[in-house]
Motif scaffolding. Structure first.
Motif, PDB file in Angstrom:
ATOM      1  N   GLY A 153      -0.163  -2.816   6.504  1.00 33.66           N
ATOM      2  CA  GLY A 153       0.166  -4.051   5.802  1.00 33.66           C
ATOM      3  C   GLY A 153       0.331  -5.212   6.759  1.00 33.66           C
ATOM      4  N   GLY A 154       0.764  -6.342   6.202  1.00 34.27           N
ATOM      5  CA  GLY A 154       0.885  -7.548   7.011  1.00 34.27           C
ATOM      6  C   GLY A 154       1.878  -7.404   8.143  1.00 34.27           C
ATOM      7  N   VAL A 155       3.073  -6.882   7.866  1.00 37.91           N
ATOM      8  CA  VAL A 155       4.058  -6.651   8.917  1.00 37.91           C
ATOM      9  C   VAL A 155       3.596  -5.512   9.815  1.00 37.91           C
ATOM     10  CG1 VAL A 155       6.470  -6.073   9.408  1.00 37.91           C
ATOM     11  CG2 VAL A 155       5.913  -7.507   7.440  1.00 37.91           C
ATOM     12  N   GLY A 156       3.034  -4.480   9.194  1.00 39.09           N
ATOM     13  CA  GLY A 156       2.670  -3.278   9.929  1.00 39.09           C
ATOM     14  C   GLY A 156       1.642  -3.498  11.022  1.00 39.09           C
ATOM     15  N   ILE A 171       4.343   5.627  15.260  1.00 41.09           N
ATOM     16  CA  ILE A 171       3.708   6.506  14.282  1.00 41.09           C
ATOM     17  C   ILE A 171       3.745   5.769  12.951  1.00 41.09           C
ATOM     18  CG2 ILE A 171       3.815   8.721  13.076  1.00 41.09           C
ATOM     19  CD1 ILE A 171       5.343   9.812  15.544  1.00 41.09           C
ATOM     20  N   GLY A 172       2.597   5.529  12.366  1.00 41.17           N
ATOM     21  CA  GLY A 172       2.542   4.785  11.118  1.00 41.17           C
ATOM     22  C   GLY A 172       2.339   5.688   9.918  1.00 41.17           C
ATOM     23  N   THR A 173       2.595   5.129   8.734  1.00 46.22           N
ATOM     24  CA  THR A 173       2.164   5.762   7.490  1.00 46.22           C
ATOM     25  C   THR A 173       1.381   4.737   6.695  1.00 46.22           C
ATOM     26  OG1 THR A 173       4.018   5.147   6.044  1.00 46.22           O
ATOM     27  CG2 THR A 173       4.321   7.107   7.419  1.00 46.22           C
ATOM     28  N   ALA A 174       0.465   5.234   5.866  1.00 44.04           N
ATOM     29  CA  ALA A 174      -0.325   4.368   4.990  1.00 44.04           C
ATOM     30  C   ALA A 174      -0.841   5.214   3.834  1.00 44.04           C
ATOM     31  CB  ALA A 174      -1.475   3.713   5.749  1.00 44.04           C
ATOM     32  N   GLY A 175      -1.425   4.552   2.823  1.00 45.74           N
ATOM     33  CA  GLY A 175      -1.786   5.243   1.592  1.00 45.74           C
ATOM     34  C   GLY A 175      -3.215   5.721   1.495  1.00 45.74           C
ATOM     35  N   SER A 176      -4.000   5.554   2.555  1.00 44.70           N
ATOM     36  CA  SER A 176      -5.380   6.041   2.534  1.00 44.70           C
ATOM     37  C   SER A 176      -5.843   6.273   3.962  1.00 44.70           C
ATOM     38  CB  SER A 176      -6.306   5.024   1.850  1.00 44.70           C
ATOM     39  OG  SER A 176      -6.465   3.871   2.658  1.00 44.70           O
ATOM     40  N   ASP A 177      -6.920   7.048   4.093  1.00 46.13           N
ATOM     41  CA  ASP A 177      -7.481   7.294   5.422  1.00 46.13           C
ATOM     42  C   ASP A 177      -7.991   5.991   6.039  1.00 46.13           C
ATOM     43  OD1 ASP A 177      -6.889   9.970   5.167  1.00 46.13           O
ATOM     44  OD2 ASP A 177      -8.943  10.553   4.606  1.00 46.13           O
ATOM     45  N   GLU A 178      -8.539   5.113   5.188  1.00 43.30           N
ATOM     46  CA  GLU A 178      -9.067   3.836   5.689  1.00 43.30           C
ATOM     47  C   GLU A 178      -7.936   2.978   6.252  1.00 43.30           C
ATOM     48  OE1 GLU A 178     -11.844   5.722   3.046  1.00 43.30           O
ATOM     49  OE2 GLU A 178      -9.749   5.142   2.687  1.00 43.30           O
ATOM     50  N   ILE A 219       9.351   0.229   2.399  1.00 44.29           N
ATOM     51  CA  ILE A 219       8.934   0.801   1.111  1.00 44.29           C
ATOM     52  C   ILE A 219      10.134   0.983   0.187  1.00 44.29           C
ATOM     53  CG2 ILE A 219       7.773   2.723  -0.017  1.00 44.29           C
ATOM     54  CD1 ILE A 219       5.970   0.976   1.737  1.00 44.29           C
ATOM     55  N   GLY A 220      11.234   1.486   0.707  1.00 45.01           N
ATOM     56  CA  GLY A 220      12.450   1.573  -0.088  1.00 45.01           C
ATOM     57  C   GLY A 220      12.657   2.906  -0.768  1.00 45.01           C
ATOM     58  N   ALA A 221      12.770   2.887  -2.099  1.00 42.95           N
ATOM     59  CA  ALA A 221      13.235   4.040  -2.873  1.00 42.95           C
ATOM     60  C   ALA A 221      12.458   5.319  -2.591  1.00 42.95           C
ATOM     61  CB  ALA A 221      13.183   3.707  -4.365  1.00 42.95           C
ATOM     62  N   ALA A 316      -0.323  -4.202  -6.194  1.00 40.30           N
ATOM     63  CA  ALA A 316      -1.135  -2.996  -6.383  1.00 40.30           C
ATOM     64  C   ALA A 316      -1.485  -2.327  -5.060  1.00 40.30           C
ATOM     65  CB  ALA A 316      -2.409  -3.344  -7.144  1.00 40.30           C
ATOM     66  N   ARG A 317      -0.973  -2.882  -3.965  1.00 42.88           N
ATOM     67  CA  ARG A 317      -1.239  -2.374  -2.605  1.00 42.88           C
ATOM     68  C   ARG A 317      -2.737  -2.335  -2.313  1.00 42.88           C
ATOM     69  NH1 ARG A 317       3.423   2.311  -1.747  1.00 42.88           N
ATOM     70  NH2 ARG A 317       5.096   1.162  -2.751  1.00 42.88           N
ATOM     71  N   LYS A 318      -3.428  -3.351  -2.787  1.00 39.26           N
ATOM     72  CA  LYS A 318      -4.867  -3.469  -2.535  1.00 39.26           C
ATOM     73  C   LYS A 318      -5.164  -4.373  -1.333  1.00 39.26           C
ATOM     74  CE  LYS A 318      -6.311  -2.639  -7.318  1.00 39.26           C
ATOM     75  NZ  LYS A 318      -6.994  -3.198  -8.512  1.00 39.26           N
ATOM     76  N   THR A 319      -4.135  -4.817  -0.668  1.00 37.88           N
ATOM     77  CA  THR A 319      -4.330  -5.716   0.467  1.00 37.88           C
ATOM     78  C   THR A 319      -4.109  -4.988   1.783  1.00 37.88           C
ATOM     79  OG1 THR A 319      -2.010  -6.427   0.523  1.00 37.88           O
ATOM     80  CG2 THR A 319      -3.506  -7.664  -0.912  1.00 37.88           C
ATOM     81  N   THR A 320      -4.703  -5.524   2.826  1.00 38.77           N
ATOM     82  CA  THR A 320      -4.442  -5.094   4.193  1.00 38.77           C
ATOM     83  C   THR A 320      -4.203  -6.344   5.030  1.00 38.77           C
ATOM     84  OG1 THR A 320      -6.819  -5.097   4.700  1.00 38.77           O
ATOM     85  CG2 THR A 320      -5.825  -2.983   4.084  1.00 38.77           C
ATOM     86  N   GLY A 321      -3.532  -6.186   6.180  1.00 40.92           N
ATOM     87  CA  GLY A 321      -3.294  -7.347   7.024  1.00 40.92           C
ATOM     88  C   GLY A 321      -2.557  -8.432   6.278  1.00 40.92           C
ATOM     89  N   GLN A 322      -2.946  -9.680   6.560  1.00 42.91           N
ATOM     90  CA  GLN A 322      -2.269 -10.826   5.974  1.00 42.91           C
ATOM     91  C   GLN A 322      -3.050 -11.388   4.789  1.00 42.91           C
ATOM     92  OE1 GLN A 322       0.461 -11.059   7.758  1.00 42.91           O
ATOM     93  NE2 GLN A 322      -0.305  -9.876   9.499  1.00 42.91           N
ATOM     94  N   THR A 323      -2.318 -12.027   3.894  1.00 39.19           N
ATOM     95  CA  THR A 323      -2.899 -12.709   2.733  1.00 39.19           C
ATOM     96  C   THR A 323      -2.388 -14.132   2.720  1.00 39.19           C
ATOM     97  OG1 THR A 323      -2.896 -10.647   1.465  1.00 39.19           O
ATOM     98  CG2 THR A 323      -3.178 -12.690   0.225  1.00 39.19           C
ATOM     99  N   ILE A 324      -3.291 -15.099   2.525  1.00 40.30           N
ATOM    100  CA  ILE A 324      -2.861 -16.489   2.480  1.00 40.30           C
ATOM    101  C   ILE A 324      -3.408 -17.188   1.240  1.00 40.30           C
ATOM    102  CG2 ILE A 324      -2.652 -16.717   4.995  1.00 40.30           C
ATOM    103  CD1 ILE A 324      -5.301 -18.336   4.903  1.00 40.30           C
ATOM    104  N   LEU A 325      -2.742 -18.280   0.889  1.00 41.08           N
ATOM    105  CA  LEU A 325      -3.201 -19.185  -0.149  1.00 41.08           C
ATOM    106  C   LEU A 325      -3.785 -20.404   0.536  1.00 41.08           C
ATOM    107  CD1 LEU A 325      -0.096 -18.981  -2.521  1.00 41.08           C
ATOM    108  CD2 LEU A 325      -2.231 -17.693  -2.703  1.00 41.08           C
ATOM    109  N   THR A 326      -4.983 -20.782   0.148  1.00 44.58           N
ATOM    110  CA  THR A 326      -5.669 -21.912   0.792  1.00 44.58           C
ATOM    111  C   THR A 326      -5.526 -23.170  -0.051  1.00 44.58           C
ATOM    112  OG1 THR A 326      -7.763 -21.319  -0.266  1.00 44.58           O
ATOM    113  CG2 THR A 326      -7.326 -20.389   1.908  1.00 44.58           C
ATOM    114  N   LEU A 327      -5.543 -24.301   0.637  1.00 44.64           N
ATOM    115  CA  LEU A 327      -5.329 -25.598  -0.018  1.00 44.64           C
ATOM    116  C   LEU A 327      -6.516 -26.538   0.144  1.00 44.64           C
ATOM    117  CD1 LEU A 327      -1.658 -25.947   1.136  1.00 44.64           C
ATOM    118  CD2 LEU A 327      -2.391 -25.679  -1.217  1.00 44.64           C
ATOM    119  N   GLU A 328      -7.512 -26.147   0.904  1.00 47.80           N
ATOM    120  CA  GLU A 328      -8.658 -27.038   1.149  1.00 47.80           C
ATOM    121  C   GLU A 328      -9.948 -26.321   0.807  1.00 47.80           C
ATOM    122  OE1 GLU A 328      -6.866 -29.733   4.778  1.00 47.80           O
ATOM    123  OE2 GLU A 328      -8.144 -28.051   5.281  1.00 47.80           O
TER     124      GLU A 328
END
Length: 328
Positions: A153-156, A171-178, A219-221, A316-328
């Motif tokens: 993820g973005g922090v990860g 040592i990381g964890t993630a939800g897919s091999d990719e 992740i939490g709970a 939906a955990r469909k993102t990787t890395g960072q996500t931004i909103l663009t203005l231009e």
């Protein structure tokens, strides 16, 4: 200056459909404030928590906690910024999903010329989070081992690179091999697909049964109790997010039974509340990025008007890395 700016607000808590794009008053900065015109805005899980009501806001309220842009005006008493400066921030109160805003200046940081506005918008909240996790929460030294959930993820992805730059085994964890491969590509020593493996058992195997020094868990709970079983005696559990829901109450005696463990639930905004500390933390983050030790990977870009789709993708955990909103 325009009297209003396109701004994303909520009038009631709910799902992504609660997000509304409106013309919102901007105004002039008062003492200790600045007016900034944004070039890009960051997206974070805390935005979803505030939208849903998990973290209550007085409504109606604008959303968004980080952005980057150009200072348009400064109020009385502001000395570290001037009109025309490039700047970035992670700060309260929420309101970063906008073209322009007036806000407190204390946590706004001058952005180095070699870091783009998009990188600045994407990295502040997540990068400052990694800074406090590694430098302000519990002592970590070269050779220590950390288990980091949501490592793709973005922090990860920032954490993977940060750990490698300081000789810390992650040592990381993630939800897919990719996603696991992505974490490995960014410096993780190993990464566990928690959908196909028992992350507690695998972490023990990877540490020869000893466990890790620290768990960093956003992740939490769903991961909290299993994470405790990954720690070595006297280890530290840092629970810093609730992506799967808040951690339920538990018997403190469990910490004694599992090896005199320590647990903390920090927030970034407690760490950056002191303006001098905030600027020092940002300087370290900027240094990591400027040196190339940490690269800011922006995998998703959404126009401001498509903010609801951005929230759906994040939840939906469909993102990787960072996500931004663009203005231009």
């Amino acid at each position: 200056m325009a009297e209003t700016a396109r701004t994303v607000i909520i009038e009631e808590n709910g799902g992504p459909e609660a997000l509304k794009l409106v013309d919102w008053p901007v105004g002039e900065p008062g003492p200790g404030e600045i007016r900034i015109r944004h070039k890009a805005c960051g997206l974070n899980f805390i935005d979803c928590y505030q939208r849903s009501g998990l973290y209550p806001l007085q409504l109606p309220h604008a959303l968004g906690m980080e952005a980057a842009g150009v200072i348009e005006a400064v109020g009385e008493g502001v000395t570290h910024l001037a009109p025309g400066d490039r700047a970035a921030y992670a700060a309260t109160p929420p309101g970063a999903y906008t073209e322009a805003r007036v806000m407190p200046a204390a946590q706004v940081c001058k952005l180095p010329e070699d870091i783009s506005f998009e990188e600045g918008a994407a990295m502040m909240l997540k990068g400052l989070t990694v800074q406090y996790l590694f430098h302000r929460t519990t002592p970590l030294k070269k050779g220590d081992t950390v288990l980091f959930h949501a490592a793709a993820g973005g922090v990860g992805l920032i954490a993977c690179q940060w750990a490698k730059s300081e000789g810390i085994r992650l040592i990381g964890t993630a939800g897919s091999d990719e996603k696991c491969q992505l974490a490995l590509d960014h410096g993780a020593d190993a990464c566990i697909n928690y959908n196909t493996e028992d992350f507690t058992k695998r972490t023990r195997e990877l540490t020869d049964g000893k466990g890790v020094d620290v768990v960093m868990d956003s992740i939490g709970a769903s991961t909290f109790i299993g994470s405790l079983d990954c720690l070595k005696p006297l280890g530290m559990m840092i629970s810093f997010g609730n992506a799967s829901g808040p951690v339920e109450a538990f018997n403190l005696g469990i910490l004694a039974q599992k090896g005199s463990l320590k647990v903390t639930r920090p927030t970034l905004f407690a760490h950056i509340a002191d303006p001098a500390a905030c600027q020092e933390m940002a300087a370290m983050l900027f240094g990591k990025v400027s040196s190339g030790a940490v690269k800011i990977r922006i995998d998703q870009r959404f126009p401001l008007a498509e903010v609801a789709e951005a929230h759906r993708a994040l939840e939906a955990r469909k993102t990787t890395g960072q996500t931004i909103l663009t203005l231009e």
